[in-house]
Design an enzyme around this catalytic site. Sequence first.
Site, PDB file in Angstrom:
ATOM      1  N   CYS A 105      -2.180  -2.373   7.853  1.00 50.10           N
ATOM      2  CA  CYS A 105      -2.125  -3.309   6.724  1.00 50.10           C
ATOM      3  C   CYS A 105      -0.912  -4.233   6.751  1.00 50.10           C
ATOM      4  O   CYS A 105      -1.006  -5.397   6.342  1.00 50.10           O
ATOM      5  CB  CYS A 105      -2.211  -2.541   5.408  1.00 50.10           C
ATOM      6  SG  CYS A 105      -3.833  -1.765   5.219  1.00 50.10           S
ATOM      7  N   ASP A 139       0.786  -1.261   0.000  1.00 51.58           N
ATOM      8  CA  ASP A 139       0.000   0.000   0.000  1.00 51.58           C
ATOM      9  C   ASP A 139       0.808   1.297   0.000  1.00 51.58           C
ATOM     10  O   ASP A 139       0.450   2.255   0.702  1.00 51.58           O
ATOM     11  CB  ASP A 139      -0.963   0.011   1.201  1.00 51.58           C
ATOM     12  CG  ASP A 139      -1.968  -1.127   1.171  1.00 51.58           C
ATOM     13  OD1 ASP A 139      -1.924  -1.950   0.239  1.00 51.58           O
ATOM     14  OD2 ASP A 139      -2.804  -1.209   2.088  1.00 51.58           O
ATOM     15  N   LYS A 171      -6.577  -4.957  -3.083  1.00 48.59           N
ATOM     16  CA  LYS A 171      -7.223  -5.593  -1.929  1.00 48.59           C
ATOM     17  C   LYS A 171      -8.290  -4.664  -1.345  1.00 48.59           C
ATOM     18  O   LYS A 171      -8.050  -3.472  -1.189  1.00 48.59           O
ATOM     19  CB  LYS A 171      -6.172  -5.967  -0.875  1.00 48.59           C
ATOM     20  CG  LYS A 171      -5.398  -4.807  -0.290  1.00 48.59           C
ATOM     21  CD  LYS A 171      -4.263  -5.344   0.562  1.00 48.59           C
ATOM     22  CE  LYS A 171      -3.512  -4.305   1.331  1.00 48.59           C
ATOM     23  NZ  LYS A 171      -4.275  -3.493   2.271  1.00 48.59           N
TER      24      LYS A 171
HETATM   25  N1  TIU Z   1      -2.628   0.425   4.255  1.00 50.87           N
HETATM   26  C1  TIU Z   1      -3.127   0.680   5.461  1.00 50.87           C
HETATM   27  O1  TIU Z   1      -2.489   0.479   6.487  1.00 50.87           O
HETATM   28  N2  TIU Z   1      -4.399   1.208   5.511  1.00 50.87           N
HETATM   29  C2  TIU Z   1      -4.883   1.919   6.553  1.00 50.87           C
HETATM   30  O2  TIU Z   1      -6.071   2.216   6.613  1.00 50.87           O
HETATM   31  N3  TIU Z   1      -4.001   2.294   7.495  1.00 50.87           N
HETATM   32  C3  TIU Z   1      -4.224   3.091   8.575  1.00 50.87           C
HETATM   33  O3  TIU Z   1      -3.302   3.248   9.378  1.00 50.87           O
HETATM   34  N4  TIU Z   1      -5.405   3.676   8.732  1.00 50.87           N
END
Ligand code: TIU
Length: 222
Positions: free
Chosen positions: A162, A24, A129
Amino acid sequence: MATVPAEPYEFEFDPHSCALLIIDMQRDFVDPGGFGEALGNDVSLLRKAIAPIRKVLDAARNKNMLVIHTREGHRQDLSDLPQSKKLRGRLKAGIGDAGPMGRILVRGEVGHDIIDELKPAPGEPVVDKPGKGAFYATDLDSILHNRGITQLVVCGVTTEVCVNTSVREANDRGYDCLVLDDCVGSYFPEFQTAALNMIKAQGGIFGWVGHSRQFLETLAKV
Ligand code: TIU
């Protein structure tokens, strides 16, 4: 087999059966002016991970390791967005609404895509995802299985959300994960520390924690 110093003990791996998983690294989480910053977060805490990830990415490509990128996001029609996820946070502009870089966490939007610094190369799988974990409702497990991958070196954001969820999912599916502590980032320093400590606690209850310099030194010798 190559051996990287790590905690709670060394991580042994074969680059042929070990993939680099980058979680991500999307504009909306990491770039100034994105959704993450609009929520009041200090994106510099996440951006610190970009340069070390870039070095690991270059080295992995150089050694022909499988590289997989993930993106968190939803279909344009939001049919895969649970109502609970939509409502949580009680945000004025939430998932699917207009954000600084297009509709927030919607596939195909500028903010949803991976930052230029870590752009996927042709042939590197990009896994979209809908959840926090990289295995939930994706074909990641099939891709890894079909390529004979049993171990993962994990980078990306955020460490406690994530990354942590994906490492737990990977562990339950029988993959060993090495998380590189300078290649993962959190908006909250205390969560960064706690999330890494959780992974390596109790003899490495669901993984190993290492550092990119030591991983790169080991990979260079393979
Ligand atoms: N990629 C990921 O960690 N998505 C999130 O929503 N992270 C947060 O820390 N909110």
